[in-house]
Structure formats: C-alpha cells, structure tokens
Design an enzyme around this catalytic site. Structure first.
Site, PDB file in Angstrom:
ATOM      1  N   ARG A  21      34.595  46.194  48.233  1.00  0.00           N
ATOM      2  CA  ARG A  21      35.530  46.846  47.297  1.00  0.00           C
ATOM      3  C   ARG A  21      34.770  47.524  46.146  1.00  0.00           C
ATOM      4  O   ARG A  21      34.668  48.737  46.087  1.00  0.00           O
ATOM      5  CB  ARG A  21      36.525  45.794  46.782  1.00  0.00           C
ATOM      6  CG  ARG A  21      37.742  46.374  46.089  1.00  0.00           C
ATOM      7  CD  ARG A  21      37.500  46.750  44.653  1.00  0.00           C
ATOM      8  NE  ARG A  21      37.062  45.618  43.814  1.00  0.00           N
ATOM      9  CZ  ARG A  21      36.643  45.766  42.561  1.00  0.00           C
ATOM     10  NH1 ARG A  21      36.583  46.955  41.997  1.00  0.00           N
ATOM     11  NH2 ARG A  21      36.236  44.709  41.862  1.00  0.00           N
ATOM     12  N   ASP A  22      34.196  46.738  45.243  1.00  0.00           N
ATOM     13  CA  ASP A  22      33.516  47.330  44.082  1.00  0.00           C
ATOM     14  C   ASP A  22      32.271  48.093  44.547  1.00  0.00           C
ATOM     15  O   ASP A  22      31.937  49.146  44.007  1.00  0.00           O
ATOM     16  CB  ASP A  22      33.101  46.217  43.102  1.00  0.00           C
ATOM     17  CG  ASP A  22      33.031  46.676  41.656  1.00  0.00           C
ATOM     18  OD1 ASP A  22      33.026  47.889  41.414  1.00  0.00           O
ATOM     19  OD2 ASP A  22      32.970  45.807  40.763  1.00  0.00           O
ATOM     20  N   HIS A 213      31.829  38.642  36.025  1.00  0.00           N
ATOM     21  CA  HIS A 213      31.667  39.835  36.870  1.00  0.00           C
ATOM     22  C   HIS A 213      30.707  40.782  36.148  1.00  0.00           C
ATOM     23  O   HIS A 213      31.110  41.535  35.266  1.00  0.00           O
ATOM     24  CB  HIS A 213      33.055  40.460  37.053  1.00  0.00           C
ATOM     25  CG  HIS A 213      33.106  41.699  37.877  1.00  0.00           C
ATOM     26  ND1 HIS A 213      33.572  41.726  39.168  1.00  0.00           N
ATOM     27  CD2 HIS A 213      32.768  42.983  37.602  1.00  0.00           C
ATOM     28  CE1 HIS A 213      33.530  42.954  39.644  1.00  0.00           C
ATOM     29  NE2 HIS A 213      33.039  43.750  38.701  1.00  0.00           N
ATOM     30  N   HIS A 215      27.907  43.815  35.876  1.00  0.00           N
ATOM     31  CA  HIS A 215      27.235  45.008  36.414  1.00  0.00           C
ATOM     32  C   HIS A 215      25.844  45.053  35.782  1.00  0.00           C
ATOM     33  O   HIS A 215      25.627  44.517  34.696  1.00  0.00           O
ATOM     34  CB  HIS A 215      28.052  46.273  36.102  1.00  0.00           C
ATOM     35  CG  HIS A 215      29.259  46.415  36.985  1.00  0.00           C
ATOM     36  ND1 HIS A 215      29.301  47.274  38.051  1.00  0.00           N
ATOM     37  CD2 HIS A 215      30.455  45.776  36.971  1.00  0.00           C
ATOM     38  CE1 HIS A 215      30.481  47.168  38.651  1.00  0.00           C
ATOM     39  NE2 HIS A 215      31.203  46.272  38.020  1.00  0.00           N
ATOM     40  N   CYS A 246      32.238  51.920  38.924  1.00  0.00           N
ATOM     41  CA  CYS A 246      33.656  52.225  38.794  1.00  0.00           C
ATOM     42  C   CYS A 246      33.804  53.724  38.657  1.00  0.00           C
ATOM     43  O   CYS A 246      33.204  54.323  37.760  1.00  0.00           O
ATOM     44  CB  CYS A 246      34.249  51.516  37.574  1.00  0.00           C
ATOM     45  SG  CYS A 246      35.991  51.937  37.344  1.00  0.00           S
ATOM     46  N   ASN A 255      26.720  46.416  40.752  1.00  0.00           N
ATOM     47  CA  ASN A 255      27.022  45.032  40.363  1.00  0.00           C
ATOM     48  C   ASN A 255      25.765  44.177  40.452  1.00  0.00           C
ATOM     49  O   ASN A 255      24.800  44.542  41.120  1.00  0.00           O
ATOM     50  CB  ASN A 255      28.030  44.444  41.350  1.00  0.00           C
ATOM     51  CG  ASN A 255      29.423  45.001  41.174  1.00  0.00           C
ATOM     52  OD1 ASN A 255      29.689  46.130  41.509  1.00  0.00           O
ATOM     53  ND2 ASN A 255      30.305  44.187  40.640  1.00  0.00           N
TER      54      ASN A 255
HETATM   55  P1  HMG Z   1      50.137  56.593  38.482  1.00  0.00           P
HETATM   56  O1  HMG Z   1      49.895  57.995  38.920  1.00  0.00           O
HETATM   57  O2  HMG Z   1      50.456  56.363  37.039  1.00  0.00           O
HETATM   58  O3  HMG Z   1      51.252  55.915  39.392  1.00  0.00           O
HETATM   59  O4  HMG Z   1      48.864  55.736  38.882  1.00  0.00           O
HETATM   60  P2  HMG Z   1      52.828  55.960  39.298  1.00  0.00           P
HETATM   61  O5  HMG Z   1      53.309  54.563  39.195  1.00  0.00           O
HETATM   62  O6  HMG Z   1      53.264  56.936  38.223  1.00  0.00           O
HETATM   63  O7  HMG Z   1      53.252  56.562  40.720  1.00  0.00           O
HETATM   64  C1  HMG Z   1      52.952  57.910  41.081  1.00  0.00           C
HETATM   65  C2  HMG Z   1      52.916  58.043  42.606  1.00  0.00           C
HETATM   66  O8  HMG Z   1      51.831  57.264  43.113  1.00  0.00           O
HETATM   67  C3  HMG Z   1      54.160  57.535  43.305  1.00  0.00           C
HETATM   68  O9  HMG Z   1      54.352  58.349  44.459  1.00  0.00           O
HETATM   69  C4  HMG Z   1      53.782  56.160  43.748  1.00  0.00           C
HETATM   70  O10 HMG Z   1      54.485  55.709  44.886  1.00  0.00           O
HETATM   71  C5  HMG Z   1      52.316  56.352  44.089  1.00  0.00           C
HETATM   72  P3  HMG Z   1      55.444  59.534  44.481  1.00  0.00           P
HETATM   73  O11 HMG Z   1      56.739  58.833  44.175  1.00  0.00           O
HETATM   74  O12 HMG Z   1      55.042  60.475  43.405  1.00  0.00           O
HETATM   75  O13 HMG Z   1      55.312  60.065  45.858  1.00  0.00           O
HETATM   76  N1  HMG Z   1      51.586  55.085  43.918  1.00  0.00           N
HETATM   77  C6  HMG Z   1      50.874  54.481  44.885  1.00  0.00           C
HETATM   78  N2  HMG Z   1      50.586  54.804  46.148  1.00  0.00           N
HETATM   79  C7  HMG Z   1      49.840  53.933  46.854  1.00  0.00           C
HETATM   80  N3  HMG Z   1      49.371  52.755  46.349  1.00  0.00           N
HETATM   81  C8  HMG Z   1      49.633  52.421  45.081  1.00  0.00           C
HETATM   82  C9  HMG Z   1      50.395  53.294  44.299  1.00  0.00           C
HETATM   83  N4  HMG Z   1      50.815  53.232  43.022  1.00  0.00           N
HETATM   84  C10 HMG Z   1      51.546  54.329  42.811  1.00  0.00           C
HETATM   85  N5  HMG Z   1      49.187  51.240  44.602  1.00  0.00           N
HETATM   86  C11 HMG Z   1      47.756  53.650  39.377  1.00  0.00           C
HETATM   87  C12 HMG Z   1      48.763  54.373  38.481  1.00  0.00           C
HETATM   88  C13 HMG Z   1      47.524  52.289  38.782  1.00  0.00           C
HETATM   89  C14 HMG Z   1      48.374  53.535  40.757  1.00  0.00           C
HETATM   90  C15 HMG Z   1      46.459  54.497  39.429  1.00  0.00           C
HETATM   91  O14 HMG Z   1      46.006  54.671  38.127  1.00  0.00           O
HETATM   92  C16 HMG Z   1      45.380  53.828  40.256  1.00  0.00           C
HETATM   93  O15 HMG Z   1      45.472  53.762  41.485  1.00  0.00           O
HETATM   94  N6  HMG Z   1      44.309  53.337  39.591  1.00  0.00           N
HETATM   95  C17 HMG Z   1      43.251  52.626  40.293  1.00  0.00           C
HETATM   96  C18 HMG Z   1      41.913  52.881  39.667  1.00  0.00           C
HETATM   97  C19 HMG Z   1      40.883  52.027  40.365  1.00  0.00           C
HETATM   98  O16 HMG Z   1      41.043  51.605  41.491  1.00  0.00           O
HETATM   99  N7  HMG Z   1      39.757  51.763  39.664  1.00  0.00           N
HETATM  100  C20 HMG Z   1      38.689  50.955  40.201  1.00  0.00           C
HETATM  101  C21 HMG Z   1      39.027  49.500  40.287  1.00  0.00           C
HETATM  102  S1  HMG Z   1      38.902  48.644  38.726  1.00  0.00           S
HETATM  103  C22 HMG Z   1      37.230  48.194  38.634  1.00  0.00           C
HETATM  104  O17 HMG Z   1      36.427  48.649  39.405  1.00  0.00           O
HETATM  105  C23 HMG Z   1      36.797  47.184  37.598  1.00  0.00           C
HETATM  106  C24 HMG Z   1      36.488  45.795  38.191  1.00  0.00           C
HETATM  107  O18 HMG Z   1      35.460  45.873  39.170  1.00  0.00           O
HETATM  108  C25 HMG Z   1      36.043  44.833  37.069  1.00  0.00           C
HETATM  109  C26 HMG Z   1      34.952  45.420  36.166  1.00  0.00           C
HETATM  110  O19 HMG Z   1      33.877  45.804  36.671  1.00  0.00           O
HETATM  111  O20 HMG Z   1      35.217  45.475  34.973  1.00  0.00           O
HETATM  112  C27 HMG Z   1      37.733  45.184  38.855  1.00  0.00           C
HETATM  113 MG    MG Z   2      33.352  45.943  38.744  1.00  0.00          MG
END
Ligand code: HMG
Ligand code: MG
Length: 304
Positions: A21-22, A213, A215, A246, A255
């Site tokens: 994933r990450d 966690h 990095h 990220c 990481n």
């Molecule tokens: P948004 O555009 O604000 O979503 O995104 P929305 O709720 O306004 O919905 C808009 C459209 O997206 C809708 O479709 C939803 O159905 C669809 P429409 O009606 O327009 O056809 N939608 C989705 N489709 C599929 N799967 C979903 C989903 N949600 C909405 N889950 C959202 C908000 C949170 C979804 C977006 O910002 C997003 O996907 N962000 C993810 C970012 C990400 O993955 N970042 C990396 C992971 S975090 C990380 O790496 C840190 C970590 O490792 C810890 C660390 O290191 O600190 C964990």
């Molecule tokens: Mg991370």
C-alpha cells in the site's frame, strides 16, 4: 547473528507491513495487479503477521491502487484478513462488498494536509470518519486509525504534540482499536518520539494501543524506532525494501525498510517472526519489477 539483549526493551514486536500500500501508492508506473498479488503472498509467506494490501480511495487520487478490488479478488479468502485503507463510506462499501474484515482510516494532524490528502478541513475529516467507523464496527470489522504529520508538516512546519494527541484520541474515540502515528515526511527525531508517546500515555492511550509509522526521508527512521522500543511500543509499520511515500506530500520518501527493522530486532534478540532471507528475496524481486535498486541498506547488503 549473535543477539545482544538490551534490558528493558520489549521481548516481541509485531511488524505491520505496508509495502503493497504505502510502498506502491507513490509509484507512477502502474505495477501489474498479478505482481501486486505475488508481492502480498510472498510477504505473508515470509512471516509478516499483518500485510496492508491496498487502498479503497478515489481511483483518480491514487491511480496506482485503482485495481484494489481486482487485487483482493486475486488474493481470495486469504485476502479477507488483510487490512486496507478506507477514507470514507464509499470506500467502506467497496470493502464490505468484498467481505474484508480489517480497514484503516487515515486522519491528518494538520489543517493543510487534511485539505490536500482528504479534500476536507481538519474538523471536517471527523464527520467523514464517524459514520465510516460506526458502520464498519457495526458490521464486525476491525478499524485501525492513522494520524499523519505527527512530527512536522511541509506547509505548517512543526506540529505541536498536543495537536497530534487531540486528533489521535478523537480518532480512537470513534472506535479505532489501534492508532498509528505517522512521521509522513520523516523529520522526527528520537526525543520527539519519546515525548509524543509519553503525551499519549498521559492522555490515557498507552503503548498497547499505539503503532509507529516512520518514513526515512532524513535517515532517522531506525533511530526513531529504537526510541519507540525504549518507550515500550511493540507495533511498527515498515515497508519491504524501504519503498514508500505519499503522493500528496512530495517531501515524503520511503518508509522504514522492513529488512532494516528486522536486522536490528534480531540483533537485539527481540522476536518478530519474519524470515529475513525470504523477505530480502521478495524486495529484490520487487526492485526488479520497479526497475531500480531497493533503498534498503540491508537489502543491498544481502541481495544476490
Ligand atoms: P472527494 O473528491 O472529496 O470525494 O475525495 P467526495 O466524497 O466529494 O466524492 C466525489 C466522488 O468520488 C463521488 O463520485 C464519490 O462516489 C467518489 P460521483 O458521485 O461524483 O460519481 N468517491 C469514491 N470513489 C471510490 N472510492 C472512494 C471514493 N470516495 C469518493 N473511496 C477522498 C475525498 C477522501 C475520497 C479523496 O480525497 C481520496 O481518495 N484521498 C486519498 C488520498 C490518499 O490515498 N493518500 C495516500 C494515503 S495516506 C498516507 O499515505 C499516509 C499514511 O501512510 C501515514 C503517514 O505516512 O503519515 C497512512
Ligand atoms: Mg506513510
């Protein structure tokens, strides 16, 4: 390797593997889904007790993981016990359709990163997570919560410990069983780690509920893990081969490499259950898939 124990450290730790994933989410060239499935299977076979498989986020936000459903279908029954990232109810619905049993939500300790990563403000993120966690728990799922930017934020600079504790405890209060404290951009140092873990303890959240966690952007990840061990933490996130980053925080690089962590734990006589040779072979193979050498020092030393 001869192990030399250090009195006072835990006897055993759980490594929470985040490579699929990450590790992969930041890769721009799409990795074939069959290779992702093989990566997950090999990590499980190497003895990693928890392997976070993918994310059910918006596919255009993280195109690399747009094949999440396909991957979980390839993994079959064995995949149902692997955690996946889920940010909202839409992601939860996708996970429930596949019969998955473990999800992880991911919050931000800062306003700017909440906006950039979740398209929500700091306060608004809780309104997104609350029904997600409630419905997940009602369906019998286990929920982990991450907090990002616990040690520093590329836009806001240093992040006060109290702010991290406030966000973290609120996520746990929603119903998360474990809280993973993310040093998303790798700026943390050992004293800061100890201070943060202590502050959570003072707020009533002990080391049994925490994971770290790290990095490795500034080369501090292993030192920080050691500091966390000294504080009594027993769950560590790590990524095979040191892959990671990220897409919404450009200063986030790899990481903590699982191999580097395993090497240190073995040397300390701390049980982890991982077969290092099998893990190194897996990371060396994945480096071949990605077309560049692994950033892990231990993989570079041992791979042949
Ligand atoms: P948004 O555009 O604000 O979503 O995104 P929305 O709720 O306004 O919905 C808009 C459209 O997206 C809708 O479709 C939803 O159905 C669809 P429409 O009606 O327009 O056809 N939608 C989705 N489709 C599929 N799967 C979903 C989903 N949600 C909405 N889950 C959202 C908000 C949170 C979804 C977006 O910002 C997003 O996907 N962000 C993810 C970012 C990400 O993955 N970042 C990396 C992971 S975090 C990380 O790496 C840190 C970590 O490792 C810890 C660390 O290191 O600190 C964990
Ligand atoms: Mg991370």
């Amino acid at each position: 390797m001869t192990a030399y124990d250090v009195p006072g450290l835990p006897d055993r730790v759980t490594i929470y593997e985040v490579g699929p994933r990450d590790g992969l989410q930041n890769e721009s060239a799409i990795v074939p889904v069959e290779a992702k499935a093989e990566f997950v299977r090999r990590l499980v076979a190497a003895g990693l007790p928890v392997v976070e498989a993918t994310s059910f986020v918006h596919p255009t936000w993280v195109p690399q993981l747009a094949d999440a459903a396909e991957l979980m279908a390839l993994l079959g029954e064995a995949g149902r016990d692997l955690p996946v990232l889920v940010p909202n109810e839409r992601g939860l619905d996708r996970a429930l359709e596949l019969g998955l049993r473990h999800i992880a939500i991911f919050g931000s300790a800062t306003e700017t990163f909440a906006q950039k990563n979740l398209n929500r403000g700091l306060e608004e993120q809780f309104a997104m997570f609350e029904p997600t966690v409630r419905r997940a728990r009602d369906a019998g799922l286990d929920v982990r919560a991450y907090v990002s930017m616990c040690f520093g934020d590329p836009w806001e600079g240093s992040v006060p410990v109290e702010q991290v504790v406030d966000v973290g405890t609120r996520l746990v209060d929603l119903g998360a069983s474990q809280l993973s404290l993310g040093d998303t951009i790798g700026v943390g140092t050992p004293g800061h780690v100890k201070r943060l873990v202590a502050a959570f303890g003072e707020a009533g959240l002990g080391v049994d509920r925490l994971a770290m966690h790290f990095h490795d952007t500034y080369g501090q990840a292993l030192a920080n893990a050691y500091a966390a061990l000294e504080s009594g933490v027993t769950t560590f996130d790590a990524s095979a081969g040191g892959l990671g980053g990220c897409p919404y925080a450009k200063s986030a690089t790899g990481n903590l490499a699982t191999e580097d962590l395993v090497w240190m734990l073995t040397g300390l006589g701390i049980e982890h259950g991982v077969d290092l040779d099998a893990l190194v072979a897996t990371s060396a193979w994945m480096a071949g898939v990605l077309g560049r050498p692994s950033p892990s020092a231990v993989v570079r030393a041992l791979a042949h």
